[in-house]
Design an enzyme around this catalytic site. Structure first.
Site, PDB file in Angstrom:
ATOM      1  N   GLY A  11     -18.870  16.594 -24.723  1.00 23.01           N
ATOM      2  CA  GLY A  11     -19.233  16.542 -26.151  1.00 23.01           C
ATOM      3  C   GLY A  11     -19.964  17.802 -26.576  1.00 23.01           C
ATOM      4  NE  ARG A  72     -16.160  13.738 -23.653  1.00 21.63           N
ATOM      5  CZ  ARG A  72     -16.368  13.319 -24.908  1.00 21.63           C
ATOM      6  NH1 ARG A  72     -15.367  12.889 -25.645  1.00 21.63           N
ATOM      7  NH2 ARG A  72     -17.575  13.341 -25.419  1.00 21.63           N
ATOM      8  CG  ASP A 103     -24.468  12.696 -16.063  1.00 22.42           C
ATOM      9  OD1 ASP A 103     -23.583  12.610 -16.936  1.00 22.42           O
ATOM     10  OD2 ASP A 103     -25.250  11.774 -15.788  1.00 22.42           O
ATOM     11  CB  THR A 126     -25.497  15.338 -24.110  1.00 23.13           C
ATOM     12  OG1 THR A 126     -25.231  14.083 -24.753  1.00 23.13           O
ATOM     13  CG2 THR A 126     -26.559  15.103 -23.049  1.00 23.13           C
ATOM     14  CG  ASP A 128     -25.156  10.778 -25.870  1.00 24.93           C
ATOM     15  OD1 ASP A 128     -25.127  10.770 -27.105  1.00 24.93           O
ATOM     16  OD2 ASP A 128     -24.137  10.695 -25.158  1.00 24.93           O
ATOM     17  CG  ASP A 130     -27.230  10.305 -21.650  1.00 27.59           C
ATOM     18  OD1 ASP A 130     -27.062  11.536 -21.602  1.00 27.59           O
ATOM     19  OD2 ASP A 130     -26.287   9.503 -21.736  1.00 27.59           O
ATOM     20  NE  ARG A 155     -38.368   5.891 -45.777  1.00 28.99           N
ATOM     21  CZ  ARG A 155     -38.084   6.995 -45.087  1.00 28.99           C
ATOM     22  NH1 ARG A 155     -37.761   8.106 -45.727  1.00 28.99           N
ATOM     23  NH2 ARG A 155     -38.134   6.995 -43.784  1.00 28.99           N
ATOM     24  NE  ARG A 172     -20.825   9.602 -23.959  1.00 30.70           N
ATOM     25  CZ  ARG A 172     -19.526   9.607 -24.252  1.00 30.70           C
ATOM     26  NH1 ARG A 172     -18.835   8.512 -24.246  1.00 30.70           N
ATOM     27  NH2 ARG A 172     -18.920  10.745 -24.531  1.00 30.70           N
ATOM     28  CB  ALA A 187     -36.780   2.011 -38.818  1.00 28.65           C
ATOM     29  NE  ARG A 244     -23.919  -2.307 -50.668  1.00 31.01           N
ATOM     30  CZ  ARG A 244     -24.171  -3.482 -51.229  1.00 31.01           C
ATOM     31  NH1 ARG A 244     -24.660  -4.476 -50.511  1.00 31.01           N
ATOM     32  NH2 ARG A 244     -23.935  -3.689 -52.530  1.00 31.01           N
ATOM     33  CG  HIS A 250     -18.049  12.390 -34.560  1.00 31.27           C
ATOM     34  ND1 HIS A 250     -17.542  11.109 -34.610  1.00 31.27           N
ATOM     35  CD2 HIS A 250     -17.849  12.825 -33.289  1.00 31.27           C
ATOM     36  CE1 HIS A 250     -17.021  10.796 -33.426  1.00 31.27           C
ATOM     37  NE2 HIS A 250     -17.204  11.820 -32.615  1.00 31.27           N
TER      38      HIS A 250
HETATM   39  O1  F6P Z   1     -21.918  11.965 -25.806  1.00 29.11           O
HETATM   40  C1  F6P Z   1     -22.006  12.433 -27.113  1.00 29.11           C
HETATM   41  C2  F6P Z   1     -21.370  11.462 -28.075  1.00 29.11           C
HETATM   42  O2  F6P Z   1     -21.497  12.000 -29.377  1.00 29.11           O
HETATM   43  C3  F6P Z   1     -21.902  10.034 -28.018  1.00 29.11           C
HETATM   44  O3  F6P Z   1     -23.146   9.882 -28.666  1.00 29.11           O
HETATM   45  C4  F6P Z   1     -20.773   9.278 -28.677  1.00 29.11           C
HETATM   46  O4  F6P Z   1     -20.753   7.928 -28.272  1.00 29.11           O
HETATM   47  C5  F6P Z   1     -19.567  10.021 -28.169  1.00 29.11           C
HETATM   48  O5  F6P Z   1     -19.988  11.325 -27.799  1.00 29.11           O
HETATM   49  C6  F6P Z   1     -18.448  10.120 -29.148  1.00 29.11           C
HETATM   50  O6  F6P Z   1     -17.373  10.694 -28.489  1.00 29.11           O
HETATM   51  P1  F6P Z   1     -16.096  11.249 -29.242  1.00 29.11           P
HETATM   52  O7  F6P Z   1     -16.495  12.520 -29.942  1.00 29.11           O
HETATM   53  O8  F6P Z   1     -15.111  11.469 -28.161  1.00 29.11           O
HETATM   54  O9  F6P Z   1     -15.690  10.191 -30.239  1.00 29.11           O
END
Ligand code: F6P
Length: 325
Positions: A11, A72, A103, A126, A128, A130, A155, A172, A187, A244, A250
């Site tokens: 990503g 990928r 990773d 990333t 994420d 993570d 808001r 993820r 929030a 809502r 993205h």
């Molecule tokens: O790992 C980065 C990420 O943006 C995640 O937060 C998300 O779940 C995933 O990639 C989305 O992947 P793609 O761009 O393949 O839809």
């Protein structure tokens, strides 16, 4: 002259382009030749690799995404394609690679090192956030600022209409983006895989606050929980608010890199190039821990699972760790 290449894999995220620019500058400063590998592992296999000069990376420091593309690639799992990739590098005299990614990409490069001895340094990149062993991955600061800005806009309209909004963030299986966003956006509800939540308690609390004049409610939900619909139904049916849903999607991955992501790109690149030139360097990942740069092995990363710290979770809810965080 020895050559080093850089590649972005998996990503994309903000901070990759500044890293590419700093990479070219530092490699030239070390009197080495900089190469860019286009389209990640795919480009490595298909020989989409180009030698560059400073001119090739001018005007990119402020751009999101990655100008060299990413991918990928399943083909890289097969030895014959890794051999093809090695032959491409060998022809160009490249025996060192800096790879920005997660990773999965680092594991792929580790296998490549074991096969052919191509040294590498992985830079965690990333949204994420993570990856085990680092408190920060490139791109997360920009993603958090994009989420902050989106929630600030939501808001405005939520309070005008006395509405509740469920905002779904990426990540993820990791709730990092959602947790930090919930804390910094105030929030009322935060739903992440790592932390329990109590809707009965929230129902009483929100109803009381609304009766006392609260004009809106914000719920931040991590995509990895799959609870967006449940929280929407809860706010609409149990709390009784016009509700809502906004799935941020993205937009969290793009956008121009924040100052912090640019600075960290510079920090990671400088130290990674110094380390990869050292004799005993094989394949490692550069990490940011306790405000300092360190290098850790792939085995160390893959034998542990990333966990959000209790202290961070305790910032959202004092109940989470009984006020002891
Ligand atoms: O790992 C980065 C990420 O943006 C995640 O937060 C998300 O779940 C995933 O990639 C989305 O992947 P793609 O761009 O393949 O839809």
């Amino acid at each position: 002259m020895a050559a080093i290449a850089i590649m972005t894999s998996g990503g994309d995220c903000a901070g990759m382009n500044p890293a590419i620019k700093y990479f070219v500058e530092h490699v030239i400063l070390h009197n080495l030749e900089p190469y860019l590998i286009y389209d990640g592992l795919k480009g490595l296999i298909d020989n989409n690799i180009k030698k560059v000069t400073l001119n090739d990376v001018q005007g990119i420091i402020h751009l999101g995404g990655t100008i060299i593309g990413s991918s990928r690639s399943k083909r890289f799992f097969e030895y014959k394609y890794r051999e093809q990739a090695f032959n491409n590098l060998n022809e160009l005299g490249i025996d060192k690679i800096i790879v920005l990614g997660g990773d999965g990409s680092f594991r792929a490069m580790n296998t490549f090192y074991k096969d052919f001895g191509v040294k590498f340094i992985g830079i965690p990149a990333t949204i994420d956030n993570d990856i085990y062993g680092t408190e920060y991955c490139l791109g997360v600061d920009t993603a958090l600022n994009i989420i902050r800005s989106a929630i600030d806009s939501i808001r405005d309209t939520a309070s005008s209409f006395k509405r509740a909004f469920v905002i779904e963030t990426m990540g993820r299986e990791s709730g990092y983006l959602a947790l930090i966003s919930a804390i910094t956006s105030g929030a009322e509800i935060c739903v992440i895989p790592e932390m329990p939540y109590d809707l009965d308690f929230k129902e009483k609390q929100i109803k009381k606050d609304v009766a006392n004049g609260k004009r809106y409610v914000l719920a931040v939900v991590a995509e990895g929980t799959n609870k967006t619909k449940e929280i929407y139904n809860f706010l609409r049916n149990e709390v009784g608010m016009d509700t809502r849903v906004t799935v941020l999607g993205h937009i969290q991955r793009g956008g121009n890199p924040t100052v912090f992501d640019r600075l960290m790109a510079s920090n990671f690149i400088k130290h990674s190039i110094q380390r990869i030139l050292e004799k005993d360097c094989k394949g490692e990942v550069v990490v940011y821990k306790n405000s300092a740069i360190e290098f850790i092995t792939i085995d160390y990363i893959t034998s542990h699972k990333y966990k959000i710290s209790n202290a961070l979770m305790g910032l959202y809810s004092i109940d989470y760790c009984g006020n002891k965080c």
